[in-house]
Enzyme design. Structure first.
Site, PDB file in Angstrom:
ATOM      1  N   HIS A 248      29.510   8.712 -10.836  1.00 30.18           N
ATOM      2  CA  HIS A 248      30.931   8.718 -11.190  1.00 30.18           C
ATOM      3  C   HIS A 248      31.255  10.048 -11.860  1.00 30.18           C
ATOM      4  CE1 HIS A 248      34.889   7.665 -12.420  1.00 30.18           C
ATOM      5  NE2 HIS A 248      34.746   6.376 -12.249  1.00 30.18           N
TER       6      HIS A 248
ATOM      7  N   GLU B 155      37.872   0.142  -4.325  1.00 37.79           N
ATOM      8  CA  GLU B 155      38.827   0.860  -5.176  1.00 37.79           C
ATOM      9  C   GLU B 155      39.075   2.263  -4.598  1.00 37.79           C
ATOM     10  OE1 GLU B 155      37.938  -1.150  -9.430  1.00 37.79           O
ATOM     11  OE2 GLU B 155      36.635   0.538  -9.012  1.00 37.79           O
TER      12      GLU B 155
ATOM     13  N   CYS C 131      43.923   3.748 -13.866  1.00 36.97           N
ATOM     14  CA  CYS C 131      43.062   4.918 -14.108  1.00 36.97           C
ATOM     15  C   CYS C 131      43.208   5.977 -13.016  1.00 36.97           C
ATOM     16  CB  CYS C 131      41.598   4.502 -14.187  1.00 36.97           C
ATOM     17  SG  CYS C 131      41.150   3.744 -15.761  1.00 36.97           S
TER      18      CYS C 131
ATOM     19  N   CYS D  88      38.249  -0.008 -18.479  1.00 40.82           N
ATOM     20  CA  CYS D  88      38.478   1.432 -18.351  1.00 40.82           C
ATOM     21  C   CYS D  88      39.939   1.800 -18.562  1.00 40.82           C
ATOM     22  CB  CYS D  88      37.995   1.932 -16.990  1.00 40.82           C
ATOM     23  SG  CYS D  88      38.622   0.992 -15.591  1.00 40.82           S
ATOM     24  N   CYS D  89      40.871   0.955 -18.054  1.00 37.62           N
ATOM     25  CA  CYS D  89      42.281   1.344 -18.069  1.00 37.62           C
ATOM     26  C   CYS D  89      42.903   1.368 -19.469  1.00 37.62           C
ATOM     27  CB  CYS D  89      43.099   0.448 -17.139  1.00 37.62           C
ATOM     28  SG  CYS D  89      42.594   0.557 -15.398  1.00 37.62           S
TER      29      CYS D  89
ATOM     30  N   HIS E 154      26.301   5.446 -14.635  1.00 37.74           N
ATOM     31  CA  HIS E 154      27.372   6.026 -15.459  1.00 37.74           C
ATOM     32  C   HIS E 154      26.914   6.751 -16.732  1.00 37.74           C
ATOM     33  CE1 HIS E 154      29.637   3.283 -12.897  1.00 37.74           C
ATOM     34  NE2 HIS E 154      30.756   3.861 -13.257  1.00 37.74           N
TER      35      HIS E 154
ATOM     36  N   GLU F 278      44.976   1.635  -8.983  1.00 37.06           N
ATOM     37  CA  GLU F 278      44.422   1.442 -10.329  1.00 37.06           C
ATOM     38  C   GLU F 278      45.112   2.361 -11.332  1.00 37.06           C
ATOM     39  OE1 GLU F 278      40.125   1.829 -10.495  1.00 37.06           O
ATOM     40  OE2 GLU F 278      40.171   1.931 -12.678  1.00 37.06           O
TER      41      GLU F 278
END
Lengths: 657, 657
Positions: A205, A317, A335, A409-410, A155, A333
């Site tokens: 990603h 996911e 996100c 992350c969210c 990442h 999700e």
């Protein structure tokens, strides 16, 4: 392959929101400039107030406790704490900072404490940056000397993308370029390591692609666009290895220009799509918009939940096979909803077609809005469409929203979308103004030929279908006002100064070209009748079920609205009966609830009894207990479930036979 | 707490199969001794022939290529290769070795090459063992000095369990105690480190518990039973930490005696249940059988697929909530089917109730058998009940069986069950003989009061329902022959020497007590009519569907049996129509296929068309193309799908309205 010629820089844009277009001939619509859209009341003003008062200040404490700031301090030599958290910890700081940038920028008197916290964070980030521009606290603290050694999973480029987006917000909204300088130095370093050196590689990603195109839009420096194109060109050649879930997990199984299906990890797929659409908007390369349309068609026809939620698989996911959409196992999700909104906005800008604004609206009011509790105290990561009686793991089921997550992350993603939401309402160009999403507020533009346009929107949307658009400023010559007519609205009526106007749809928009005068009032009436929704026959998991919708909301039935004698696991909906509506104040004042006729067909478990019966041997009604009894079903917007007493919930309701 | 008193050793049992009981007063049924059951023909003889000729020799090559033997060589100081593969690589060797032990033991002239390979492996394992008894190549090679430092994830005790089970097979079937000595030395070391030192700990992956009880049964050494009890007592106190999926993932969230639901990772839950049931069989502690019954009731009433497959979640290979049984997302790991068979066998021994033998049979013919391709060339890891047109990742979908896996738990697990399958057919005690599973062969026992009983079974089961039991040896005095009447058989008729006998069911068994004479012939006729199966109304994912069964087989419809104009994704079953049957030779000679009336209702995707329609606005038949046309549906046993041309498959078929 990229189609990006190696020009010098072009003129940079004026201050704008998250997406600005360099008057690209490939766009059909153009975002407003900063400050030209305001949301002054209603549902979203309320959510944004929660964001400003609770979420953004609260995040500082969470980022502190989780170690995000400590990681950067260690990288800056201001501390010696070992690295904590997942590898992408820096991105949480950047997303929060992006949100703060947009939030501070739209207030005449910005919150001084929030500004101080943002400035401190910016200083810390600048201090953490290496002399050569590199910046990633995980590698700096935990794995020095191993930069860019694991693009598939670590990442670094993803974090760089979020750094850029935060920098853009502070530059555009606060006219503060300190973070932009940090971001550009890092980007130049990345550009040298990869594109200029010709080193193969693409991020595991995606995220940096869309950020780089936007950095190009801000700075006019073509190398940023070229780097975005480089990473997009490199993708799909299996440079990332098979990983645990196969190359399609990170969309690396087939070159971008040949990828006609949405596959793999949903957030990765959707951020990539945003970047590819952005690249198209700047280059006009037909192959790019062609695959983007194909992917969108694939997604919307068979891989999207009714709520706009995306991702049918918990394991990776990821998107499932077409029509594999189990409501209970929906990952959805938060996100992914945000990434879908970002992609749909860019597709709308590229095409001008209302279908993209329709899906954006559906996602916003359902798959996104459900991710935040009404009081702002918790975020959902996973958003299924059904939760059963006696379910385990309420957090994993989205039934108990959490103040923060280890993989966080969210939460800051919710914050940055809320803080910049006004940018997704309208567009404008020489011809006129286009309204895509409806909320009380003001819309203005300097771009319309002849002079400034200013509009005031009065509406109780999304609860009521009346949207009044009052002209407060207008050039003398005629211009065109376009209003999106959502596909869900069976009828739409428009009056101007009380006189009916014929409504012509053109790709989802009613367009009125006339010489507008100050104080002219257009009223759009959308059809807010409750709707009964049935699924495509190939969506096996919801066969024999229907759902309820009203306006932009998908509804659900929740145990909290029914007595304890009735389990929502056992209710059936009478398809032919009328659906009534009534206002309620809990959990959100002004909410319209629905009421429909149903039956309760109790079918509790009998422990040890095999739940599959032979027709003609066991009774047909095996598993049922007692005769079905008529009942009244109450449904509330899906976005608001899980805010009262806990219990089962379902969007899709089995139909009574 | 364990209820295991600290006695001296008791007398060890005679040679027996995988489960021997020390004449425990807590058992209701007692397994046969080694060699007392034989399978001489039919389906299982064929599968076992494939096992002997192809799987067991082939595994040697796979274990060599994957590094399993090299890991042990490095541990033994005979090589210096770095450790390869997942942490539980040793267990694959042990499971293969267990299979080889049972296989070699039941032939009068065992395959010399296989015996040589087994002996080599045993020597290698013995050489790898440390002086203090410790044995685990992962820790020895890759992490020296860190033994037992990560019980939650590193499978040291799990591997020890499989070592014990392999040792038991070679001791019992081959009278070779070399591996037993290795296993006991390791067990004594483990016992000292944990139980005797009072060190808290329990295995992250259960398996050693059932193995330790069996080691006690073989050796009569009570410390092995005490160690099993120790690990079971330690479980449920969150010693393993929360992990990624929570403590319930490894059944560590609640003490074993309070765990009334099956939760978490299915194979872990089921191996643990086998061990807990084994402990009950030796101690008679009511609390243990009480929770085992509660867990079995929970599993069978709402967490088992029609095939007996277990595990609704891919993410954590785990049980879902009750009634959360999506056919497409069924994980149904082959190892979970094997573990379920092991647990059900022990529950049968503990209770004498046919429900456990019924579920064992269902699991054997469906969830287990599907895990091996007909030619023996591949193993399935995941076994869903539906695979769609255009599915991605055929390996992950169980649609393409693989010769081996990186995580290769399933292949040698299939081998050891096939090699020992005759042990699951029958039991015997002073009263008489109990037949649980039907296959052509012989059954004998020395335990019946009065003298030896020997029976010859002639049958074309599972294809035909006639089972002829001929008495070839019998004592003069009366004894009791019990025959399981499967719950799926609507009728059962019994004749003895041609004379009808009244059939009395007692907990699933028809029991005939009489003075049997040599050459007496009992014929049991089960009802092999095809059956239409409907699900409990709370199993949402298969609402409005039915499945077909015949005998012990669950059926499925597969694209290979239908023309390319018809997609099995679009067929409907006429519930009222007759179901015909006919023999086919592909993929397995003698297979009975079914034919039923249906309709084809084509409903292909329309790219970009939102698949949810408003009733009364869009046509009700949205998504469908053309009128439904009558058709004939062909169904084959689910176990045999995926052996011809690839394509979609489904067990649950939507009913025509």
């Amino acid at each position: 392959m990229s189609g990006v010629a190696s020009h010098e820089t072009v003129a940079a844009t004026d201050a704008c929101g998250p997406v600005a277009l360099l008057d690209s001939p490939h766009a059909r619509l153009y975002p407003l400039a900063l400050g030209e859209a305001e949301i002054t009341g209603g549902l979203w003003a309320g959510r944004r107030e929660v964001n400003r008062r609770r979420l953004l200040p609260g995040a500082v404490a969470h980022l502190g406790q989780a170690g995000n700031f400590d990681n950067l301090r260690s990288a800056a030599g201001q501390g010696s704490a070992p690295f904590r958290g997942p590898v992408f910890m820096d991105s949480d700081v950047y997303k929060w900072l992006e949100a703060v940038g947009w939030e501070l920028g739209r207030h005449r008197e910005p919150d001084p404490e929030l500004a101080r916290q943002a400035d401190q964070a910016i200083e810390l980030i600048a201090a953490a940056q290496e002399d050569d521009g590199y910046l990633n606290s995980y590698y700096q603290v935990a794995r020095p000397g191993e930069r860019f050694s694991n693009l598939a999973h670590d990442h670094e480029l993803y974090c760089a993308g979020h750094l850029i987006q935060a920098a853009l917000a502070h530059s555009r909204a606060r006219h503060d370029d300190r973070l932009l300088e940090v971001a550009e130095r890092f980007v130049e370093h990345i550009d040298e390591v990869f594109r200029i050196a010709g080193r193969p590689g693409t991020p595991g990603h995606p995220e940096i692609e869309t950020a780089l195109v936007e950095l190009y839009r801000l700075t006019g420096r073509r190398r940023h666009l070229q780097l975005a194109a480089y990473f997009i060109d490199q993708r799909g050649h299996r440079l990332l290895g098979p990983g645990h879930h196969g190359a399609s997990y990170y969309q690396d199984h087939v070159p971008v220009r040949e990828a006609r299906e949405v596959t793999g990890h949903a957030v990765r797929a959707l951020y990539l799509a945003a970047g590819v659409t952005d690249l198209y908007l700047e280059t006009g390369e037909d192959a790019l918009i062609d695959v983007m349309r194909a992917q969108w068609d694939d997604m919307s026809a068979g891989k999207a939940y009714l709520t706009g939620g995306l991702g049918a698989h918990h394991e990776d996911e990821a998107f499932g096979d077409r029509y594999e959409l189990p409501p209970d196992r929906c990952y959805g999700e938060t996100c992914a909803a945000i990434a879908s909104i970002m992609w749909n906005w860019r597709m709308l800008l590229a095409t001008g077609e209302g279908a993209f604004a329709d899906l954006l609206e559906r996602t916003l009011y359902n798959a996104f809005l459900v991710g935040l509790s009404c009081d702002g105290g918790g975020f959902a990561y996973v958003n299924p469409l059904q939760v059963r009686e006696g379910h385990r793991d309420p957090v994993e089921r989205g039934a108990r929203r959490q103040p923060w997550y280890w993989v966080a992350c969210c939460p800051p993603n919710v914050m940055r979308l809320l803080a910049s939401l006004e940018h997704y309402l309208a567009t404008a160009d020489e011809r006129g103004v286009q309204l895509h999403q409806y909320a009380p507020g003001t819309i203005a533009s300097e771009r319309v030929t002849g002079g400034r346009v200013a509009l005031k929107i009065d509406t109780e949307y999304p609860w009521q279908g009346r949207i009044a658009v009052r002209v407060s400023d207008t050039p003398a010559e005629p211009w065109e006002l376009a209003l999106r007519i959502p596909a869900w609205s069976a009828r739409a009526e428009i009056t101007v100064n009380g006189e009916p106007e014929p409504v012509e749809h053109r790709t989802g928009y009613a367009t009125l070209r006339r010489a507008w005068r100050p104080a002219d009032e257009l009223v759009l009436e959308l059809d807010m009748s409750p709707r009964l929704i049935t699924p495509h026959p190939r969506i096996d998991a919801i066969r024999g079920c229907a759902a309820l919708e009203r306006g932009p909301f998908v509804y659900c039935i929740e145990q909290a609205d029914h007595t304890s004698e009735i389990s929502v696991d056992d209710v059936r909906l009478e398809a032919e009966a009328a659906i009534d509506e009534h206002a309620i104040d809990d959990p959100v004042p002004g909410t319209m609830a629905l009421r429909a006729s149903g039956v309760h067909a109790p079918a509790h478990a009998e422990p040890g009894v095999w739940p599959y019966a032979t027709a003609g041997v066991q009774a047909n009604g095996h598993g049922t207990h007692g005769a079905p009894t008529p009942m009244s079903l109450t449904a509330i917007p899906y976005a608001f479930w899980g805010n009262r007493s806990p219990g089962p919930m379902r969007v899709w309701i089995p139909l009574a036979r």
